[in-house]
Each structure stands twice: as structure tokens, then as C-alpha cells.
Motif scaffolding. Structure first.
Motif, short mmCIF file in Angstrom:
data_model
loop_
_atom_site.label_atom_id
_atom_site.label_comp_id
_atom_site.label_asym_id
_atom_site.label_seq_id
_atom_site.Cartn_x
_atom_site.Cartn_y
_atom_site.Cartn_z
N VAL A 10 60.72 59.33 45.01
CA VAL A 10 59.73 59.32 43.94
C VAL A 10 59.54 57.92 43.40
CG1 VAL A 10 61.49 59.88 42.20
CG2 VAL A 10 59.08 60.39 41.74
N PHE A 11 60.56 57.12 43.51
CA PHE A 11 60.50 55.73 43.07
C PHE A 11 59.44 54.99 43.89
CE2 PHE A 11 62.07 51.39 42.63
CZ PHE A 11 62.40 51.35 41.28
N TRP A 12 58.57 54.27 43.20
CA TRP A 12 57.52 53.48 43.86
C TRP A 12 56.66 54.31 44.83
CZ3 TRP A 12 60.53 48.32 45.33
CH2 TRP A 12 60.80 47.61 44.15
N SER A 13 56.49 55.59 44.55
CA SER A 13 55.61 56.44 45.38
C SER A 13 55.96 56.41 46.86
CB SER A 13 54.14 56.01 45.20
OG SER A 13 53.62 56.52 44.00
N MET A 14 57.25 56.38 47.15
CA MET A 14 57.65 56.32 48.56
C MET A 14 57.78 57.68 49.21
SD MET A 14 60.47 53.20 48.45
CE MET A 14 61.50 54.08 47.28
N GLU A 15 57.31 58.73 48.53
CA GLU A 15 57.52 60.08 49.03
C GLU A 15 56.87 60.33 50.39
OE1 GLU A 15 57.97 62.85 45.18
OE2 GLU A 15 56.27 61.46 45.21
N GLY A 70 65.63 59.43 46.68
CA GLY A 70 64.94 59.07 45.45
C GLY A 70 63.56 58.50 45.74
#
Ligand SMILES: [Zn+2]
Ligand SMILES: [Zn+2]
Ligand SMILES: [Zn+2]
Lengths: 643, 643, 643
Positions: A180-185, A178
Motif C-alpha cells: 500500500v505504501f507508495w501505491s505499489m499494490e 506493505g
């Protein structure tokens, strides 16, 4: 049978013969040696000085002792650390952990694997076929002193490799985590960062993978040692001595490498380690809590697929707990008998003689510091030895009526995401175990996904991820199944299941968890119905299609039943837990025998053992004729009779 | 006599004359200056601006004050730190300790020794023969803020040097340390690693050597300063102002360099520092515990070989404890008189005027912040000054009836290896001291190995290593000798003695310690016989050839007697300790005078002083005619009479 | 009106339309999006993928929702951190704070400002004139997770720059800081060191400047974002969502940049964060303390110059407190109404749907995890929405009868120099606020130096530095002014004022503080007179020319009165504080209405609201006709009537 841990390198060679003779006098059959001796075997790279060990083994073997040889990898010497600083582990604060004690290596270091393989091969080659050697111990107490996880550059490198294998692409990793949460991609596996020292908590999915990665490494590292030993030492068994209450890696997976499990039993030290109440700690300070050692015996019997030793048995006060009281007279004997009652093949004391030097100088031995004189613990060991001779061969351990499904990953998951500060997986399992033992029951630990056949009662205190295999076995189970809180609350990627918890067990239990509440110590929620008491720490809000056996104060379901499956939607206090276990055993048709809280019962084959941890005597059940002990089992006494 | 600590550099030069005049008005004789002024004396390397200090000394001297000059080494200025970063100390976590407060140097740095010698020589040359200068203070509060030990690269370098000198060869070092344990063997002194940040505890023998090494460095560094001062300042005495409850180095060894000892008395701040119970902390919050200051007076009288000052006396609330209450009215006066009663030559207040700026702005002075107005403490000092004039010269302090053997190394050893979390050497000594003071006795502190001649009673609360000299003096002692727990439990290499504890005192005491038990706070073991009460925290299991005066609940010996030697095999609770001290004084034939726990008595020559720390009045003993105070000593009052 | 926080990037695009429709069904008008989406907007430098956001905004807008767009600066993506490691913040222990969560930047980094400006400009340009966008949120929760202060190389560089501007010369800096103390003098601004990791405490003046510097940076950084947005998005308002109990920067200064304030209301999580007693924590665990949310509503109404939103309203249990209980049924509705009663324009729930992945997976939403099903909180929001429709437009909020002067710098100053360990500025303000609310009063927060016109009562719990503006307003105040402890105790350079505290208010209050005493929890000092109770924690010793209304036990003044100015010389316990507030309101002629401690009243225009946090019903005042609710306000119920 009895054994002992011995360090010939600690004593002048002139004393070895006397030591060996006195071991035999005490009735010792096995002696474990060598596991910390690297600097004496290879004082500098490539210089080997094995002659002393040859002689030591010969002396011991010559005296009729069977030798268990440890690989010396728990203590890489200084020259190796200086030469290969990349073996050094890092703590969670990002600091290298220095030389000067033990376990100063990270499982992530490729250099370390090479060096380990090298020394293990040398030792295994030299002693593999020595007639004195009957078995091997790999390394020493994996994970002790928080050494499973490490947060250094080598760890990051290996973690990336592990992730690449697991996820193949960053898309799959991003989806699983996941991100996408907090721009951790992440756009490349090189982007992966260590999940420590972040501003606020890191992604729990990342942390769980980091934990799995390290757990896998321990098992693989152990397997590497085992394979080398097997190649060079045919016909010998291999074990590892696990530590108590160290659950940072999956012991079952290491057990897969081994012929038998063993563990290091320090019942008193653990009283300060386990989160007991202060009252409990005061009460059990000098005897240990009556379930501490048994809990581990039953766990490691499972890890050893039925076979286990106590490799290190505390023979008096130790040195490493915040307080280290002298055990009450009789306890060293009691612990020994208790291990045997739980199916141990051998109980081996740590250590032969108290060392007057270095870190463990305050750790008791069977002999007084530096002397050839029995310590109080030594005298108790002697007594057991005599009693063992009288009692003769012990019967085989049979399958217990109760299976407790124990799951290392649930420990990691709830450590990573407690959600309530005092949600401690091990404590929960321990309390369920304790409640069963109050009913006089034998308990088997079972690995998630293993067969539950033949168990009238199966308890699952908590199993965060329910794998396909685990679900299948639970559905096949014919006994009563009691499922506890947070079970099925996460999928393999640490996501909440689409059908909400208990996820794969939704249909089986008839429940769906809508909300959960963690409660601070001052709070509790009343439960009443077929069972009553209080929910503490954790409570779930269920939608249910099952029968409701008990409800919370507001009328919501607390205990449900669907077919053979009970679901308990909270962390129960002692009263509620006891009632749930009684109800479950009744439903399962298991005969129970309620004992006072200072008495424990254990059956081994046709023999029944009773152990008294308290201050009052306890009368044997009517009709029991003691083979050992008396009709009234006194404080710190043991009794054995035939059922 | 009275003194004061003054910082001319903090105040506009126009105020100095008024300050000096008002000091004299208050009855002050001595003024300490200069110890933090480096940046004002040498604002950049080689630029010296001593003129202001010349003028300040002239003003003070001109007003009739005697000046004590401090060397400014406790506060190296920023330019020096930037130029010589190798002087910076490291904390146990491996972090450099930055500029911006004080004591930011390590004793291990050779650069720092050079720079210290340089500035001390410059100051000593300039003022060594100034007629206003009567004495010197080296540096300031060695060891304060945990600055004895440091864990940086310079420390490792110096430690290796120290070890090479001590052990000559790594074989001898390995043997002494028991390095064979856990493969810790070294093959070169370059292999030595700092004993911090290890995976589990480092070798206690290494840690003890590391502590000794640092302690030796403090003494040597101080000696270096003293030698420079003596060369340039003939006829002046030298002292150092020790801090309370800082025992990380051997104060006796620093005392060897000095003409007199001094210490910094913050009785209220120490209430939060010493491990009192919460009840005690509440009770003594605004008066201090009645033994805190006296314990240090008696200690530093010994360190000063009979001569000591209070260099800094708290004159009101301070700034550095977790809470900083205003002392009860009368306490500043009481503390001053108490120091004098214990033999202080001078009581010097810290500080003249509260500074309205920087770190100590909340620390009271004799004057209100920034003002020329007496603070409440200033007014009390004034009162003492007047009373001193009335009372006249105080008689000499005589040898006390009781010697308490105090040993810094025992503090280090039990910190390194507490074995029971609450085994605190200083607390033990303090409690023994307190019990003696409840009997109205004067107590002398004695250094291990020093003569015990003339003492009817010698108490040794704990002395882990009994040196040959210490053993000899104890055997020569003609008085009653009371030996406490853990004495003789380690040899010089931190090994358990071959004959088991109490090692060198085995024959003298008739005892051999077989096992020890440390007990958590909830536990206690009853003691009865000639004395009764409870063992807490620590208990030993003795084999004895001595008479048994009291036993533990299980019948084992608790207090033994062989000739003039009593041995107490536990940490006693207050009740037991009081009885042991009463029995010991009876056996020693020392007259005692039991006082309420808020009253303390102290004799100086023929004068007897009484101090009331409580809330009720206390009647003087019959026949006592007060020279100061009244027949009833009120709360926070003082009385003096002739015995 | 109601709003919601939504993350279109977390859900498959196919679900957006349904989400938007169901938002409207629930009665939601506003939706906040975008604030953590940087990695989805710019997956690698210069590659922009805004199309999904275009579509998301269109869907929401198309459904009739007004969109609030957040700038994504709280979560710089990994590629940016790797490319620009100088944006990384450092903790007080000197460690870089890594990637993997959020807020991993320091305000001191020039690179970070450039990157922030770049992305804000891109976003603002693209959406600035989009008809769906009605407002903007800058960043997210400044200061959350201790991210105001940072101790890295970039911070030192910027701090030096800030100091150069403030002091012009090191002479002025040295004078201001009192650097002469401990030789801390600097000869160049390059000499400045970070005030962390010093041997003992650093200069408090330095620390205060370091704190001011960081606070200034936050405001300037926010202003930079606001200016860019204003340029590109005419006619839209800008807000920032402040966090509760984060006071590390001056919110008023950030408020100066904004059109309205907003804050994130987690009433239950804050129960564990605020220093309540254990009893209070247990009592309010599942409702929150009745003043937690109101205190912040009133504070942020002031920060927003009269206009504020709740940007994030807890809709069920959260994930980040030590324990996270399910709120009692009714609380989500109660909190919403309470925010509106305090003048909120909009209450926006966080979040639309519970995410089954990543860090906040245990944080409730209006919908169950991953599903299109209302959660219990969602159903309560629905109820509010219906009630809002019934009640119609709410009247304007009027000026309250009481002004509480709230000062961020006093928080920093007392954190830097508590002097008593439990002197906590926020707790003091909260307790004063609570006492006023027990009297049924509306309270306005006022910034120091702002006008006090029209307030019959002004309370100043503590204001360490009294600026010229603050002094002037207090002197002009026509109402009763109640001044608390430590007010005026420091000048702008953190020095004690020359005339002693309360410094600039000496004449106004008639007082001079001679000494202060901080008291440990076991201690208290009785107060009696016109008010009675106890001083705890802190007590001052006054010289006064004012009338003495109450005294301490020793007769010293505790509460003084000079003209309209009361001065309370201590931290009062609850009893004393309540009496002081009653006396003050009586003197101010303000009508009060004492309510039980579980009831709170709030007036908005002509409407009166009552809120019941307890377990018993409460009867409406006589004559009140409920527009909402009943004549008896039940547990967790709300009532509204016209006054
Ligand atoms: Zn072990
Ligand atoms: Zn000092
Ligand atoms: Zn938030």
C-alpha cells in the motif's frame, strides 16, 4: 592429508605420467580434476570426446592418487551459449553478462537446468563407478563474481513463480510487503517487477524475497546435481567448493545436499576484499590477517556438518586481488597446518602448476609456470607432507566452548537496508570471532535454529529475523547467551515486529528498542560500567526490565543482563568488544588464554596448535612440549603440543 | 617558427583580413585550418559549399601565411550519422556514443572508411595544389576521449576478420590464447565474442589482440587518408596532431605514414591527468611539471623520425581539466622555447581567439574572447616571436646520449593485466625519464627493434614482449643497457615464456624470474649495495648468474650486471631510481650535470637552454654567456647560451 | 501552528478515530493526506474506491482537524505504467527507470499529462468543496531522486517542440548555440539529439536549454494541476511541498502557481547531502548545521511570496541518508520553533506514526512503529504545542535588511560548466548566507529581476546570466550591492558577453574580466587590503576603473568599489568572506550582532529568537527578558524575547 587441483587438459598428454609421479613424491593423496573441461568433453552438441579424460584418470589412479571429479557446469561452452542465450545472467544494471570467462549462467533458466542435468548425468554415468573416483565436486564456487543474483527476463519469470508459491494470492503478497505504501499494490503476479533500476530504493521486503529466491535456487540447483551423481556413483561423497566471503546464498542449505563441505582458501587475496583498515591491510599484506582463514574453516566445518576440506589452497601469489604480494616464507606451510588444526580432512592446493596462459597465468602453482620445478610454495607443501608423516593421524575435532550463530539472511537484510553505510554483517561477525580468538578459544559456527546444547557460551552478533526455531533454541540454551544489535528487528516479511525489536527475544532479553542511531565514522558514544569503551556505527535506545551492566554517556543502557542473557545495544569498538567477550567468558566459566594479536591457538582433540603471523617470537605456555616446532614459535612458524 | 590554429568559419568574414594581418604582426608563419568544418563544407550529402574556404585560404595566403589544412573527419555531421548509424562507436559498457561532440566514429566501420575517403578526396583535390597550402593534417587527435577502442557490432565484425588473417585457423587461435582454459575454445571465427561485459575478466590474450587490432586500424585508416592526399597534393607534407598521454594505439605505426609528427601540448591540463601525487599536483599546478611537455617533445620527435611540431600550444588556461588555473606569467613563453629547444620546427598556438560559444568557450586563445585584443598569452607569444628574430635560425638537434625504449604494447599489456593496481607503464617511463633529466641529459625515445647504435646508454623501463628484432638490437648495443621489470615477461601470444621472464633476454641478463610480488602503497622493500633505496609497487624474485650489485632486504638480487647489461628487478622509488641512473651514466661514461628539480637543461646543437619552473633563481654554469636571458635564471625564465 | 502527515490507508480503519483524537491532544491543527494513494483510489482503470477516503476525511474533519489533500501523481500504479510505458523516465545513462518506488514518470510525456489531469480532476471534483478540505498539495517533492531531467524518447520529442518554439528556425538555433563549432550544425529540428552519452562533453548551450526545457515543464505541469483544482475547489489554497537542495527546476516559477510554498525539512539528512567538510559533518551530525533549515525557510518564504509552511518536519532519525543518527534531545522542538521564527505559518511533522513496513520503515514518526505511543520526537512536538499556546499569536515577518539574490539558472549553468570541479553554486550561496547569519541578520531571498527596494544591503553571490530586468533592478538599488564571481559571465544563449564578464554589469561595477583561474583544493591566493584572507577555488583577473579595496598577492584587484557596488573577484575562504560581509554591512549602515558559530538569531516582528546548536550555554544580550527559555540559552535550547 594433502591434495591438489590439476588440469590434465592444459598439458600435453606426454607429461601426465611425470606429473602423477611427482604428486606422489610430494605426498599428495587426492587430485581434483575436470571442473572446467566442458568444451573438451563435448566440443559441439552431442559430440563427446571423453577418451582423454578416461586416460587422465587412469594415469592418476594408476599412480595411486584418489580422484575428485568436478562437474563442468561453471563453464558452459560457446556453442551452448549461442544455442541457448536464455542461460545468460544479467547484472543489476540490466546488462547481459557475456561469454568469455566463467559462471555465465543464471540459476533461473529452465534451459540451463536441463543442460546441466544432461551433462552431469553423462559425466556421472561414465565415471560414477570408476574405482579411481572417490568423490565429486558440484560446479565451482557458486556465487563467485556476483553470480548468485541475476536481473534478466528468466529471473523475473522464475521469481514470479517463486512468489506465487510463497504467497498464494497477491492480497497476501501486498500485505506482507506493505505494498500500500507508495501505491505499489499488485493485482496479479504478472505485475511483479524486478527490484532494480527503480527511481529510488525498491521495497526492502521485495529485495529480501528476491535474494531468498535466488538463494533457494542455488540450493535446489545443487541438489539436482547431487541427486544425479548419487544415482550413478554409489559410495562416493559429494562436496562443493565454496568461495570465501561470498554470502549471497545460504551455504547451510547447499551443505544439506553435501557429504562434506569444502572451500577455497586465498588468505592474502581476502585481505584486500574484507573491509580492513589500511593499517591492517599493510600489516597483514603478506601473511593474511590471522583470523581470515580460520573464520572460514570454522564456518565451513559447520556447513559440512563437521567435515570439510580446503579444496583450493593458495600456494603463492595469486592474480585477482588489486595487489598480489608473495606470501612471507613459511606462510603456505602455516596455512596448511592451520586448516588441519581447524579440522580439515584434506588441504588441496590450487594449482599443480602455474599456467603460462589465459586468465590465471599470474596465479602461482606448486610448480613454476609450465615447468616441472617446485615453486617456493611447492617446497613448503613438501615440508608439510613430511611433517604430517612424522606427526601421524590427527585426532578428532571436538565441540568448541563457544558457538557463534551465523545467519546468511542477516547479511542480505543489512545489505538491503544498512541504515548506516558501514553496517556490514560479515564484518561484525568477524570482529566478534576475532575477539574470541584473542582469548585463545575454539569457536564453532552454528546455523540459526540449530541446537546450542553443550555450549557454555553462545554469541549472536546480529540476527535480524529470529525464527520460531531460533527463539526456541536460544531459550533452551543453558550457557551464557550474548545478543548483539539489530537482532529480532524484522519479522519474516521484513516488517518491524509488533512488540518492537528484539521482537521474539523481547521477553528473553527484557528489552524493547525504541530508536536506533547510525553514526558516521567520526562519531562514537562512550560506554562505561562493567565494561567500557565506545559504541561506533550503531547504537540502540532501549527500554529495559533487565539489569544494566553498562551505560552510554547519557545514562541509557548499553549492556543488559537478564538471567543468562546479555544484550549489547551497539556496534562495539575493539576495546569494548574485547571486554564484553572477557566478561562473557568469565560468566560462562570458560578458561581463556589471552594471546598477542599476531598469535593464534587452536585445539584439535588433545593437540594444541600455535601459529605466529607476526615478526616476533612467542614462547610456548609453560609445560608445553612441542611435537612440532620449538619452545619459541618464530615468525611464520607453527608449534604443536599435547594439552 | 610560430603558428596558430584558426577557425575562419567561427568569425564573420569581414574579420578575416584583420585576423591575418595581426597574425603576421605577431610573427606567425603557419596557420592550421579546416579540421572541424565538415558541416560547413558539405551541409547535406553532395551539396558542397567550399567557396568560403577558398576565400579564407586566399586571405590567409595573401597575408603571407602558410596554410596547413586539416581533413574534417573528426566531426562527421549529423546528416551523415543519421544516414549511416553504423559509423557510431560503442563504449566498453556497450552503449552507443552519440552525436553532439566529436570523434563519434569507429575505425571498424567500412561505411566510415568509404565516407572518409570520399570527403578527404574532395578536399585534397580542391586544395591539393593550392599554392597557399604547404601541408596537411589528417583528422584530429586520434584516440582522444577514449576513441581508439570501440565495442560495437561493427567492431566485432572487423575483429573477426583481423583474427582470421592473424591465426588462419581456430586451432591456432585456441592454442595462442590458451582457450582450453575455462572451456573458452572456439570452433569457428564466428564464435569470437567481444572481450567486454564478461562475468569476470576476459582472456588477457584476447584483450591484447583486441587492442592490437584497433591500433592497426588507426594506422591503416590514417594511411588511407595519407595516400589520397599524396595523390592529389604533391610536394606537401602530411602530419597528424597526436594528443598527450593517449597511448591506446601505436603512434610509431601512424608516424610511418607521416612526413613529420605533431602533438598538442597542454602542459597544465596534463598535471591533472598524469598520476602525480597530490603534492606534485599542487606544486606544479600553474607551471606544469617540468618533464611533461619535454617527455612528449622527445617522444614525438621519435614518432616523426626526427621532425616534429607542436600543433596546439596552450596559450593560457584551458577548459577540460578538473581545475584550470591561469599559467604563471612567463609560462607560455617558456613552453614555446622549450619545444624549440627539444627540436620542434614550429610551435603553433591553439587557438587564435577564444571562442565565446560552444564547448571550448573557456579555452584561452591568443586573443580575448571574440575580440581583437591580445590575451596575456598572446603577449607572451609576441615576445617569443621577437626573441626568435634576435636569436636567428636554430641549429640541428643531435642524437642524445641516452635512448629510452618506449613500447606502446607494454602499456596495453600492463593495463590489461596490471597484477598490481598501480603498475602504470607510462608512469614508469615518465619517472625514468625524469631521473635522467635531473642529470641534465638529452634523451631520445626509441621504438622497440630500432637501432641503438651510437647510444652510450640505453634504458628499457619495461618491455613486456621482446621481439626478435628488439632482442637483436639490445644484444648489438655497445652502450650500457639498463633493463627494468616485467621485460620479456610475455611472448607474442601473451603467454609466459617457456624459459620464464625475461624470456629472450634471459641469456643476455643472466636472470630468470621465479616469482613476482605486487605491493600495495603502504609497503616497500629495502634495497642496498651499489645503489640503495626502496622497491615499491613491484618486485621480482630472481635466479641469477650475473653479478649482484644490490640486494633486497632478504638478500635476494635487486640489481644485477652481466657485461654491459644491468637488470633492475623492481619498481624503484625516486631515491633508488636516481642512484641507478647515476650509476648507469657513470658506467656509460656520460657527463652529467645535476640540476635542482625545478630546473631543466636541453641542448640543441651547440646551444644550451635552461628552463626555470620554480620560485627561486638559478645561476648559469660558470663560463656560460647568455644569448637570451640572464646569468641568473629567474622563476619562469629561460636562458640560452653556447656550449 | 502544527500539522502532521498521515496515511489512513496504512492503518486499519478501526484506528482512525483514536489517531484523530490523539492528534488533537497533541495540538495538531492540520493533517495532510492522500498524496501516494492512487492504487487505493483507482485499483484498476476506471474502478474507483474513494469511499475509504471519504470516511477518513470525515473522521479527521469530525475531530476538528483541517485537511490538506495531496494529488496522488507522484505514484502512478502498476496498471497505469504497464498500459502507458511512455510515461517512464530515463536516466542520463539511457536506461528506463522502473516501477517499484515513486516519481517514475517523465514530465515530457503527453500521456502522462492526460492521465494526471484525469486523476486530479476526479479527486478535485470529489473533494473540492468538502468543508474539511482547506488546501491542496500538488504531487510530492518535484525533482526528488533526480526526476526533473529525463533522457528518453518522449523527452527528445518534447525538447524538439520546445526548441522550435524558442528558436523558430534552425539558423537561429545554430547561431545561438554556436553549432558551427565541431560541425554540430542542424538543418532541421528533427536533427536535435539528446545531450547525453556523447563522446566528449556536449554543447553547454544545448545542455542549458535542455535544463530550462525541463524546468519549464515542471512549472507547466504544476500549473495544469493547479488550474484543475482551482476550478473545482474554490476558496482553498494550493501549495507544493518542495524538497531541500533540489534545484533542478526553477522553484520561483512553480511558486507563481501557488498560494503558498511549503518544503520538507530534514535537517540531519541534509548534513550528509550538502558538501560540508568532514569536520563540519561530524560536528553537526546530530543537530544539523545551524543554517541548513533556516536557509530553506528563507528561500521558500520567497518562493511562497511571503507565505510558507514546513510540510514535512523530521521528528527523529530518518532512513535515507548514508548515516541516520538520532537527533540530540531538544532538536525536534528547536527546529519547530526555528521554522516559526522564520515565518512559517505551520510546521507539519512527517509522519504521524512510524510505518513498520516498506521503504520508510526506519523513518521516525510522532508515534513509535505501528503503536499508539509517543516517540521521543512526539513528546517534543507536544512541548512546542504547549509553548505555542502560552506565547500566543506570532507577529508578522518583516522585510529583512539583507537581500540575497538566488538564481536557479546559475546552478544549472555552473553544474554544466563548472570549469573548476568544486565550483558549486549552492555551496557558494550557502556560505554567503552563513556569513550574514553569523552577524545576527535576517536575510530575504530574492528572485533575479525582482524589486530590491528597501534593502540596505543586496548580495549577489553569483548570477551567470544578468537579464535586462535583473540589471535594471541592480542599477536602481539604493543599498550597498555586493556582486560575486562569474556574475554576468554568460548571455541568454550561454555565450560569453561581447564586452566580457560581468557583461551587463560592466558599467555598474567598473570591471572587465580578462581571465579566470580555477584552483585545486591545495591552492589559494592571498588577499589583503580593506579585507584580507584567501581566494580559493576561483579567481578572476580584472581590468577595473573602480576603486580597489583589496588586492591579490600579485597586486591585481580582488575587491573593487564603484559607487554603491562592491565586486569580489574570487571564491572567498571563510575568513575573507566574513570580512567582506562585515565591511558591506558597515557600509550599508546595518546594525549587526556577532554570535558564536553555534548560535543563531532570528527576528519575527518584534520578537527575537535565539537557537543554540552547540554544547555550551549562551547568555542573552543585556536587557533581553525571555518570554520563552532562560537568560542563559542552554545546548539545544530556544529563547524568545521582545526587542
Ligand atoms: Zn578458484
Ligand atoms: Zn585539441
Ligand atoms: Zn518526503
Amino acid at each position: 592429508m594433502l591434495g591438489v587441483c590439476y588440469y590434465p587438459e592444459h598439458w600435453d598428454e606426454s607429461r601426465w605420467r611425470t606429473d602423477a609421479r611427482r604428486m606422489r613424491e610430494l605426498g599428495i593423496s587426492f587430485v581434483r580434476i575436470g571442473e572446467f573441461a566442458w568444451s573438451r568433453l563435448e566440443p559441439s552438441r552431442g559430440t563427446f570426446t571423453f577418451e582423454w579424460l578416461d586416460r587422465a584418470i587412469d594415469v592418476l589412479h594408476g599412480a595411486g592418487l584418489k580422484v575428485v571429479l568436478g562437474t563442468p557446469t561453471a563453464t558452459p561452452p560457446k556453442w551452448l551459449v549461442d544455442e541457448c542465450p536464455d542461460i545468460i545472467p544479467y547484472d543489476e544494471q540490466g546488462r547481459p553478462r557475456g561469454f568469455g570467462s566463467r559462471r555465465h549462467y543464471t540459476f533461473s533458466s529452465e534451459t540451463w537446468w536441463k543442460e546441466s542435468a544432461r551433462i552431469v548425468e553423462i559425466v556421472a554415468k561414465r565415471y560414477g563407478e570408476h574405482s579411481g573416483i572417490v568423490g565429486w565436486q558440484t560446479d565451482n564456487e557458486y556465487g563467485c563474481h556476483d553470480t548468485t543474483l541475476s536481473w534478466g527476463p528468466e529471473d523475473l519469470k522464475s521469481f514470479k513463480r517463486w512468489l506465487r508459491l510463497r504467497y498464494q494470492s497477491t492480497d497476501q503478497l501486498n500485505e506482507a510487503w506493505g505494498s500500500v505504501f507508495w501505491s505499489m499494490e499488485l493485482t496479479s503476479f504478472d505485475d511483479v517487477a524486478l527490484p532494480n533500476l527503480t527511481v529510488t530504493e525498491p521495497n526492502p521486503a521485495t529485495r529480501l524475497d528476491f535474494w531468498r529466491f535466488h538463494s533457494d535456487q542455488v540450493a535446489a540447483y545443487d541438489k539436482m546435481q547431487c541427486e544425479i551423481i548419487r544415482k550413478h556413483s554409489p559410495g562416493r561423497w559429494i562436496t562443493h567448493n565454496f568461495m570465501g566471503f561470498v554470502s549471497d546464498f545460504d551455504h547451510f542449505k547447499v551443505g544439506d545436499n553435501l557429504d562434506l563441505a569444502s572451500w577455497d582458501s586465498y588468505p592474502i587475496g581476502f585481505v584486500e576484499k574484507f573491509p580492513f583498515t589500511e593499517d591492517e591491510r599493510n600489516r597483514w599484506a603478506a601473511t593474511s590477517h590471522p583470523d581470515i582463514a580460520p573464520y572460514h574453516h570454522d564456518l565451513y566445518r559447520a556447513v559440512g556438518k563437521g567435515r570439510f576440506w580446503v579444496m583450493e589452497q593458495q600456494p603463492g601469489p595469486v592474480n585477482w586481488a588489486p595487489w598480489n604480494p608473495v606470501p612471507k616464507p613459511g606462510m603456505v606451510r602455516l596455512w596448511t597446518w592451520e586448516a588441519l588444526a581447524h579440522g580439515a580432512d584434506v588441504v588441496s592446493y590450487f594449482r599443480w602448476r602455474q599456467a603460462p596462459f589465459a586468465q590465471e597465468q599470474m596465479h602461482a602453482g606448486l610448480n613454476l609456470p609450465g615447468l616441472d620445478e617446485w615453486s617456493p610454495g611447492g617446497k613448503e607443501a613438501m615440508q608439510v607432507s613430511e611433517e604430517l608423516a612424522t606427526l601421524g593421524e590427527l585426532p578428532e575435532t571436538r565441540q568448541a566452548p563457544v558457538a557463534l550463530v551465523f545467519d546468511y539472511q542477516s547479511y542480505w537484510s543489512t545489505m538491503i537496508q544498512p541504515q548506516g553505510k558501514d553496517f556490514r554483517y560479515e564484518e561484525l561477525c568477524f570482529r566478534w570471532y576475532e575477539a574470541l580468538r584473542h582469548l585463545g578459544l575454539n569457536v564453532d559456527f552454528v546455523r540459526p535454529g540449530a541446537s546450542l546444547e553443550g555450549y557454555p557460551l553462545v554469541v549472536v552478533p546480529c540476527m535480524t529475523e529470529v525464527t520460531e526455531a531460533a527463539r526456541a533454541e536460544l531459550e533452551k540454551a543453558e550457557g551464557v547467551v550474548v545478543i548483539g544489535t539489530r537482532t529480532g528487528s524484522r519479522d519474516r516479511n521484513f516488517r518491524i515486529p509488533e512488540n518492537l525489536p528484539p521482537g521474539p527475544l523481547g521477553a528473553l532479553s527484557g528489552n524493547r528498542v525504541i530508536q536506533v542511531s547510525s553514526m558516521r565514522p567520526g562519531l562514537a558514544d562512550g560506554v562505561s560500567g562493567a565494561v567500557s569503551g565506545h559504541a561506533i556505527r550503531w547504537r540502540e535506545y532501549l527500554e529495559t526490565s533487565a539489569s544494566v551492566l553498562a551505560t552510554f554517556d547519557n545514562g541509557d543502557p548499553a549492556l543488559t543482563e537478564k538471567g543468562n542473557v546479555l544484550y549489547l545495544a551497539c556496534w562495539p569498538d575493539a576495546g569494548l568488544l574485547g571486554q564484553v567477550m572477557e566478561l562473557s567468558t568469565r560468566r560462562a566459566g570458560i578458561p581463556t588464554m589471552r594471546v598477542p594479536d599476531f598469535i593464534r591457538i587452536r585445539r584439535r582433540g588433545a593437540l594444541v596448535f600455535a601459529f605466529n603471523y607476526g615478526a616476533e617470537s612467542w614462547p610456548l605456555p609453560e609445560g608445553a612440549t612441542p611435537l612440532l616446532g620449538n619452545a619459541f614459535v618464530g615468525p611464520q612458524e607453527v608449534a604443536v603440543w599435547r594439552a
